[in-house]
Motif scaffolding. Structure first.
Motif, short mmCIF file in Angstrom:
data_model
loop_
_atom_site.label_atom_id
_atom_site.label_comp_id
_atom_site.label_asym_id
_atom_site.label_seq_id
_atom_site.Cartn_x
_atom_site.Cartn_y
_atom_site.Cartn_z
N PRO A 50 0.85 -1.03 -0.20
CA PRO A 50 -0.01 -0.05 -0.06
C PRO A 50 0.90 1.19 -0.09
CG PRO A 50 0.08 -0.98 2.25
CD PRO A 50 0.85 -2.03 1.11
N MET A 51 0.30 2.34 -0.75
CA MET A 51 1.30 3.35 -0.61
C MET A 51 1.69 4.09 0.40
SD MET A 51 3.04 5.11 -3.15
CE MET A 51 2.36 4.53 -4.75
N ASN A 52 1.02 4.23 1.47
CA ASN A 52 1.20 4.61 2.93
C ASN A 52 2.48 4.05 3.53
OD1 ASN A 52 -0.12 2.24 3.50
ND2 ASN A 52 -1.84 3.30 4.82
N LEU A 53 2.60 2.51 3.16
CA LEU A 53 3.80 2.02 3.52
C LEU A 53 5.20 2.33 2.87
CD1 LEU A 53 2.40 -1.56 5.08
CD2 LEU A 53 3.64 0.28 6.37
N ILE A 54 4.77 2.29 1.53
CA ILE A 54 5.80 2.63 0.52
C ILE A 54 6.35 4.20 0.85
CG2 ILE A 54 6.37 3.31 -1.80
CD1 ILE A 54 4.20 1.38 -2.60
N GLU A 55 5.55 5.11 1.24
CA GLU A 55 6.10 6.23 1.51
C GLU A 55 7.08 6.23 3.00
OE1 GLU A 55 2.33 8.50 2.10
OE2 GLU A 55 2.16 8.40 0.13
N GLN A 56 6.56 5.17 4.03
CA GLN A 56 7.37 5.12 5.05
C GLN A 56 8.76 4.44 4.52
OE1 GLN A 56 5.67 2.82 8.24
NE2 GLN A 56 4.56 4.55 8.82
N GLU A 57 8.75 3.56 3.66
CA GLU A 57 9.96 3.12 3.22
C GLU A 57 11.10 3.68 2.75
OE1 GLU A 57 10.67 -0.23 3.62
OE2 GLU A 57 12.49 -0.36 2.42
N VAL A 58 10.47 4.83 2.14
CA VAL A 58 11.53 5.90 1.51
C VAL A 58 11.75 7.19 2.19
CG1 VAL A 58 11.12 4.99 -0.65
CG2 VAL A 58 9.65 6.84 0.07
N SER A 59 10.82 7.34 3.26
CA SER A 59 10.85 8.54 4.14
C SER A 59 12.09 8.74 4.87
CB SER A 59 9.71 8.45 5.14
OG SER A 59 10.20 9.57 6.14
N THR A 60 12.68 10.23 4.73
CA THR A 60 13.85 10.48 5.45
C THR A 60 13.46 11.52 6.70
OG1 THR A 60 14.16 12.54 4.03
CG2 THR A 60 15.42 10.36 3.57
N GLU A 61 12.29 11.46 7.24
CA GLU A 61 11.85 11.94 8.63
C GLU A 61 12.28 11.45 9.45
OE1 GLU A 61 9.84 14.89 9.32
OE2 GLU A 61 10.20 15.12 7.08
N ARG A 62 13.07 11.89 10.53
CA ARG A 62 13.75 11.25 11.59
C ARG A 62 12.63 10.33 12.75
NH1 ARG A 62 17.26 14.86 13.92
NH2 ARG A 62 18.75 13.94 12.67
N TRP A 63 11.42 11.24 12.76
CA TRP A 63 10.45 10.65 13.62
C TRP A 63 9.00 10.29 13.08
CZ3 TRP A 63 12.29 8.58 18.16
CH2 TRP A 63 13.65 9.11 18.41
N ILE A 64 8.46 9.23 13.15
CA ILE A 64 7.30 9.05 12.28
C ILE A 64 6.39 8.60 13.62
CG2 ILE A 64 5.99 7.51 10.71
CD1 ILE A 64 8.21 8.62 9.06
N ASP A 65 5.07 9.17 13.55
CA ASP A 65 4.06 9.07 14.75
C ASP A 65 3.57 7.52 14.47
OD1 ASP A 65 4.50 11.66 15.64
OD2 ASP A 65 2.41 12.19 14.45
N ILE A 66 3.48 6.94 15.81
CA ILE A 66 2.79 5.71 15.99
C ILE A 66 1.32 6.00 15.93
CG2 ILE A 66 2.77 3.49 17.14
CD1 ILE A 66 5.64 4.18 18.29
N PRO A 67 0.40 5.48 15.01
CA PRO A 67 -1.07 5.92 15.07
C PRO A 67 -1.69 5.20 16.23
CG PRO A 67 -0.48 4.86 12.97
CD PRO A 67 0.77 4.74 13.83
N GLU A 68 -2.63 6.11 16.97
CA GLU A 68 -3.12 5.53 17.98
C GLU A 68 -3.88 4.11 17.89
OE1 GLU A 68 -3.80 7.75 20.54
OE2 GLU A 68 -5.53 6.90 21.76
N GLU A 69 -4.32 3.69 17.11
CA GLU A 69 -4.79 2.31 16.76
C GLU A 69 -3.89 1.25 16.86
OE1 GLU A 69 -8.34 1.53 16.60
OE2 GLU A 69 -8.49 3.65 17.23
N VAL A 70 -2.61 1.87 16.49
CA VAL A 70 -1.60 0.92 16.54
C VAL A 70 -1.00 0.67 18.15
CG1 VAL A 70 1.06 0.38 15.99
CG2 VAL A 70 -0.66 1.04 14.18
N LEU A 71 -1.15 1.72 18.83
CA LEU A 71 -0.64 1.80 20.21
C LEU A 71 -1.74 1.00 20.92
CD1 LEU A 71 0.25 5.65 20.57
CD2 LEU A 71 1.87 3.65 20.64
N LYS A 72 -2.96 1.06 20.46
CA LYS A 72 -3.97 0.12 21.33
C LYS A 72 -3.57 -1.32 21.07
CE LYS A 72 -8.10 2.96 21.05
NZ LYS A 72 -9.37 3.09 20.10
N VAL A 73 -3.09 -1.71 20.09
CA VAL A 73 -2.96 -3.16 19.90
C VAL A 73 -1.60 -3.33 20.64
CG1 VAL A 73 -2.58 -5.13 18.34
CG2 VAL A 73 -4.37 -3.25 17.87
N TYR A 74 -0.48 -2.43 20.41
CA TYR A 74 0.71 -2.74 20.99
C TYR A 74 0.60 -2.94 22.51
CZ TYR A 74 4.21 -1.40 17.19
OH TYR A 74 5.13 -1.01 16.25
#
Lengths: 458, 458
Positions: free
Chosen positions: A47-71
């Motif tokens: 999916p394009m949102n993960l491809i964007e993460q794959e090539v991102s050069t931002e140092r910090w990427i937010d962990i979505p709330e819905e991921v934190l809930k499952v974490y």
């Protein structure tokens, strides 16, 4: 009484992943034309949102709330002071580990399976395909997909499918659909079966099947997922190291040595990359990825451009590789039987920022049993490789009379790999070490491949 | 984000176990002469310090520092708010569980295995013998013995020994010596083999072998250990309920309903007895031990005096029993296949302080899969029985529109019982419900046995 476990509350869970691509230069993946791959070329696979993460050069990427809930089902994971092991080794070293074996699938794998399932869900994907070798990844993705109500289809290498039936059962409990690969469901599978109806299968064929099953879904609602190697996968795993940093801070410690087993490189990177950031900024830390002597990518194989899969479907990745046709010996640590190594780890090893170690299977199990009888937890075959290095370092600290702080990652438990321990106790377990001749063979493969450029990250 | 796990630090671990014998009257165990058993009569079987605990009427017993140190490997266990399950059931009930599956052996069993190993060690004992059915208890005791450097010998019922080889492997990793029962090492074993060389074995024979192996050691340095039923075993388990109380206090809650699966009664009692104390002092709580319909001791069997083992070696215990010769149907929840029930639970059920429930195997697995797909953890077959009752209660709360607080014990994970889930998914899993005729048969057995006296504890 000395405290054994340093805990964080759910409130203290990191809210961002650390993306090391902000801080290091990397060689780009190359397409069939030898030119850097365009992200859009991967859109049918991920999916394009993960491809964007794959090539991102931002140092910090937010962990979505819905991921934190499952974490929060199992995270933050405890940082454990290995008091009983220290005592048994009579070492002045302080040994700490992150216990990633407490997740429901029993390993670090859900740290990325959960966000991958989430981002697919958000992108409107209804079904994820993947391959699995020993089954750790397939079960983690099945667990994650159950959390978001996505279908999960796992192509499991036939020989493991037959030999490790309980991983398949785990996936079924979480609603995952696991079938043996090669299967009749894909052209890649049918071709393989036609060539050899009794083939034991391979990770290469399974990847081909999973990718084909994803891109051939005419509704466009299926994507493929990979459990290691890629940048975004390693980034999701940094939650391990970020937590460890906070936990060590609570007891006023900082590691002198960081150790993790490395197959594709994800659990090791998860722990170490947040500390690599410090090292790039001047901190003195020894960082050791530990691989099996049977599959020595970072200790002995060249840093080259190679395919991530056996069939050659993926772009060329800049990595230490034994060649995409390399078939590792049948060691029990299935998660360490990969011909290559994550490009990030490969880059950092090639520049000496990390120092690769290799241990044999017997050394690994010997260590694993010492640790199981002291710390109590039965380690995964992969984790045993890290443990052999930990014990070495603790002994070295004793010889040197140094109160070193050793930090390692307990990547998973071995409760679904107990047959391997039986193999060890029976005296039938074998060591496998590649000969120089075999190594040379793998170097020859790369004569005509493009070479990664020399980069300087420190 | 709503908090999922309520944690305690190691400092907050209870420092004392709760002994309910300070607060209730019990019928005494009877010897072969029909008279109350003298504690000294048990000295060849158990170390005297544990026998003293068995008969103590002190309300609080200190947990030794050396036991707390080992507890800290996995304790305090998290109290988890089952947010995902609540959402899936759309219930106004708040569901909490103690997660006892996180111990290295994967169940609540080490809560008593650890102190038992410790007290044996302190008493100068070098070796502990025990029996095990499905293997949970044998692996917990092996783990505990490794912590204190004591030898552990486990007699495992032959049919389980052959069908569940991985439990034996776990024990081996911790240094436990597990052999199939009947064996050639004891007279009881040899007699059984002579009678039938192909016998699948039974828990009764295995107990006989383990007791014989302990009392026949001429050095006097071997004792026997039991994993449930006895008063001191249940007392060690109260650490579960004492932690749960503190954790609920932290979020300002108190349970309306308490649920646990009950085989011998130890995990259920561990959670519930500290709350029974409150109930005896006027609190209104519904307390439900849940047993399998295939082995209905507290829902259908009489409250009688019966032997704890099949061979009749133990004193007569006042308990609900199907008769010591009763062989339960082969349900997957091996830990719930016991002909009797802990005297303490039996007493409290007979007085209506607890209300017994029974569920069938299919109901249990259906519930287990719902919970695995929401809360993530794969439950042990035994835990599934509690879960069926939890779901029933949550649905009832919805019908009644009541915001009840339900607390249950997650006694263990099912990672070594995945074949049972395969059996469920294949549609081959069977329900077993005892007929009235079979029940009557078990009542006839007790015609000539002494009867427990009527006691009033509230």
């Amino acid at each position: 009484m000395q405290t054994r476990k340093i805990l964080l509350s759910e409130d203290e869970m990191p809210r961002q992943w650390y993306n090391i691509l902000a801080d290091i230069k990397m060689n780009p993946p190359l397409g069939p034309d030898g030119k850097p791959v365009n992200p859009e070329a991967l859109a049918a696979v991920f999916p394009m949102n993960l491809i964007e993460q794959e090539v991102s050069t931002e140092r910090w990427i937010d962990i979505p709330e819905e991921v934190l809930k499952v974490y929060s089902i199992w995270r933050p994971s405890p940082l454990v002071r290995a008091l009983s092991l220290e005592k048994a080794l009579d070492t002045p070293a302080k040994i700490y580990f992150k216990n990633e074996s407490l997740s429901p699938p029993g390993s670090h794998k859900p740290n990325t399976a959960v966000p991958q399932a989430y981002y697919n869900k958000v992108f409107g994907i209804k079904k994820i395909t993947t391959e699995t070798g020993a089954g750790q990844w397939g079960s983690a993705l099945s667990f994650a997909c159950a959390q978001y109500g996505i279908e999960c289809k796992v192509f499991m290498v036939r020989i493991s499918f037959d030999q490790k039936p309980y991983r398949k059962s785990m996936m079924a409990v979480w609603g995952g659909n696991c079938i043996a690969s090669p299967s009749n469901e894909t052209k890649a599978g049918r071709d393989a079966l036609e060539k050899d109806p009794n083939t034991p299968g391979s990770l290469g064929i399974a990847i081909s099947e999973a990718i084909e099953a994803a891109i051939s879904d005419e509704t466009g609602q299926t994507r493929y997922s990979l459990g290691s190697v890629l940048n975004h996968v390693l980034m999701h795993q940094t939650v391990i190291g970020l937590e460890a940093k906070k936990q060590l801070e609570k007891v006023g410690e900082y590691p002198d040595v960081i150790i993790g087993c490395a197959g594709g490189g994800s659990n090791f990177s998860g722990l170490s990359l947040p500390f690599v950031y410090d090292k790039l900024n001047g901190k003195q830390i020894d960082i050791y990825p530990v691989e099996p002597s049977a599959c020595p990518t970072i200790t002995r194989a060249p840093f080259v451009y190679d395919h991530g899969d056996t069939a050659g479907y993926t772009p060329l990745l800049p990595m230490h590789s034994l060649g995409h046709g390399f078939v590792p010996a049948p060691i029990h640590a299935g998660g360490l039987r990969y011909h290559g190594m994550a490009p990030i780890v490969s880059q950092l090893v090639s520049e000496g920022i990390m120092e690769a170690k290799a241990v044999t299977q017997l050394e690994a199990y010997k260590a694993g049993i010492i640790v199981a009888r002291t710390e109590g937890i039965i380690p995964a075959p992969e984790t045993n490789h890290a443990l052999a290095c930990v014990i070495d370092e603790a002994k070295k600290a004793k010889e040197e009379g140094k109160e070193k702080v050793i930090l390692f990652n307990w990547s998973g438990h071995g409760l679904l790999d107990l047959a391997a321990y039986d193999n060890y106790f029976s005296g039938k377990m074998k060591d496998f070490i590649l000969t120089d001749e075999e190594m040379l063979k793998s170097e020859e493969i790369f004569a005509n491949y493009p070479k990664p450029a020399l980069l300087k990250n420190r």
